[in-house]
Design a protein around this motif. Sequence first.
Motif, PDB file in Angstrom:
ATOM      1  N   CYS A  48       0.818  -1.364   0.073  1.00 47.76           N
ATOM      2  CA  CYS A  48      -0.109  -0.069  -0.018  1.00 47.76           C
ATOM      3  C   CYS A  48       0.854   1.355  -0.133  1.00 47.76           C
ATOM      4  O   CYS A  48       0.354   2.369  -0.145  1.00 47.76           O
ATOM      5  CB  CYS A  48      -0.889  -0.131   1.330  1.00 47.76           C
ATOM      6  SG  CYS A  48      -0.025  -0.050   2.834  1.00 47.76           S
ATOM      7  N   MET A  49       2.118   1.125   0.131  1.00 46.58           N
ATOM      8  CA  MET A  49       3.179   2.455   0.268  1.00 46.58           C
ATOM      9  C   MET A  49       2.936   3.586  -0.752  1.00 46.58           C
ATOM     10  O   MET A  49       2.856   4.580  -0.340  1.00 46.58           O
ATOM     11  CB  MET A  49       4.489   1.940   0.579  1.00 46.58           C
ATOM     12  CG  MET A  49       4.691   1.560   2.211  1.00 46.58           C
ATOM     13  SD  MET A  49       4.146   2.668   3.352  1.00 46.58           S
ATOM     14  CE  MET A  49       3.443   1.820   4.306  1.00 46.58           C
ATOM     15  N   PRO A  50       2.925   2.950  -2.014  1.00 48.84           N
ATOM     16  CA  PRO A  50       2.797   4.103  -2.996  1.00 48.84           C
ATOM     17  C   PRO A  50       1.356   4.821  -3.010  1.00 48.84           C
ATOM     18  O   PRO A  50       1.355   6.195  -3.083  1.00 48.84           O
ATOM     19  CB  PRO A  50       2.805   3.246  -4.256  1.00 48.84           C
ATOM     20  CG  PRO A  50       3.592   2.026  -4.125  1.00 48.84           C
ATOM     21  CD  PRO A  50       3.239   1.529  -2.684  1.00 48.84           C
ATOM     22  N   LEU A  51       0.305   4.424  -2.646  1.00 47.95           N
ATOM     23  CA  LEU A  51      -0.962   4.905  -2.542  1.00 47.95           C
ATOM     24  C   LEU A  51      -1.032   5.422  -1.175  1.00 47.95           C
ATOM     25  O   LEU A  51      -1.550   6.708  -1.173  1.00 47.95           O
ATOM     26  CB  LEU A  51      -1.963   3.750  -2.392  1.00 47.95           C
ATOM     27  CG  LEU A  51      -3.480   4.096  -2.430  1.00 47.95           C
ATOM     28  CD1 LEU A  51      -3.749   5.412  -3.616  1.00 47.95           C
ATOM     29  CD2 LEU A  51      -4.681   3.365  -2.605  1.00 47.95           C
ATOM     30  N   PHE A  52      -0.529   5.112   0.018  1.00 46.91           N
ATOM     31  CA  PHE A  52      -0.479   5.527   1.194  1.00 46.91           C
ATOM     32  C   PHE A  52       0.170   6.900   0.998  1.00 46.91           C
ATOM     33  O   PHE A  52      -0.133   7.826   1.676  1.00 46.91           O
ATOM     34  CB  PHE A  52       0.144   4.704   2.112  1.00 46.91           C
ATOM     35  CG  PHE A  52      -0.093   4.742   3.779  1.00 46.91           C
ATOM     36  CD1 PHE A  52      -0.841   3.874   4.229  1.00 46.91           C
ATOM     37  CD2 PHE A  52       0.726   5.769   4.410  1.00 46.91           C
ATOM     38  CE1 PHE A  52      -1.201   4.159   5.558  1.00 46.91           C
ATOM     39  CE2 PHE A  52       0.300   6.057   5.838  1.00 46.91           C
ATOM     40  CZ  PHE A  52      -0.713   5.168   6.252  1.00 46.91           C
ATOM     41  N   LEU A  53       1.343   6.880   0.572  1.00 49.92           N
ATOM     42  CA  LEU A  53       2.041   8.393   0.399  1.00 49.92           C
ATOM     43  C   LEU A  53       1.492   9.186  -0.602  1.00 49.92           C
ATOM     44  O   LEU A  53       1.349  10.456  -0.346  1.00 49.92           O
ATOM     45  CB  LEU A  53       3.584   7.908  -0.361  1.00 49.92           C
ATOM     46  CG  LEU A  53       4.629   7.133   0.654  1.00 49.92           C
ATOM     47  CD1 LEU A  53       5.683   6.808  -0.032  1.00 49.92           C
ATOM     48  CD2 LEU A  53       5.014   8.177   1.852  1.00 49.92           C
ATOM     49  N   SER A  54       0.760   8.821  -1.649  1.00 45.67           N
ATOM     50  CA  SER A  54       0.072   9.604  -2.437  1.00 45.67           C
ATOM     51  C   SER A  54      -0.906  10.336  -1.627  1.00 45.67           C
ATOM     52  O   SER A  54      -1.271  11.472  -1.922  1.00 45.67           O
ATOM     53  CB  SER A  54      -0.573   8.963  -3.639  1.00 45.67           C
ATOM     54  OG  SER A  54      -1.390   9.583  -4.439  1.00 45.67           O
ATOM     55  N   VAL A  55      -1.807   9.528  -0.889  1.00 49.01           N
ATOM     56  CA  VAL A  55      -2.788  10.197   0.147  1.00 49.01           C
ATOM     57  C   VAL A  55      -2.265  11.279   1.092  1.00 49.01           C
ATOM     58  O   VAL A  55      -2.897  12.377   1.139  1.00 49.01           O
ATOM     59  CB  VAL A  55      -3.631   9.144   0.725  1.00 49.01           C
ATOM     60  CG1 VAL A  55      -4.642   9.499   1.779  1.00 49.01           C
ATOM     61  CG2 VAL A  55      -4.390   8.139  -0.214  1.00 49.01           C
ATOM     62  N   MET A  56      -1.154  10.834   1.510  1.00 48.37           N
ATOM     63  CA  MET A  56      -0.444  11.839   2.465  1.00 48.37           C
ATOM     64  C   MET A  56      -0.003  13.132   1.810  1.00 48.37           C
ATOM     65  O   MET A  56      -0.291  14.072   2.356  1.00 48.37           O
ATOM     66  CB  MET A  56       0.822  11.085   3.216  1.00 48.37           C
ATOM     67  CG  MET A  56       0.132  10.012   4.295  1.00 48.37           C
ATOM     68  SD  MET A  56       1.528   9.273   4.893  1.00 48.37           S
ATOM     69  CE  MET A  56       2.527  10.525   5.788  1.00 48.37           C
TER      70      MET A  56
END
Length: 87
Positions: A48-56
């Motif tokens: 999830c890290m790419p999406l997690f970072l994008s949301v952040m």
Amino acid sequence: MIVCHCRQITDRTICSIVDAMRRSDPELRISPGMVYRDLGLQPDCGGCMPLFLSVMRNTFNPGNLVQIDTGFEEQGDRHREGRQQGH
């Protein structure tokens, strides 16, 4: 939207935590690990890290983009953690 399926973390949860952290300290460099710790969780698979970072990164607090500490500061041809770029 569910961002982390392993831990059932939504984009709204991430945004609310980032906003709260930003209100308490506007200069704080927020990392995904800090969000997980605030929830009392740890990341599992990391998918999830790419999406997690994008949301952040897309979380705003009165007009200012959130500073995100991804842990990937580049130093020459290597990242801070020692792996080569592109891996």
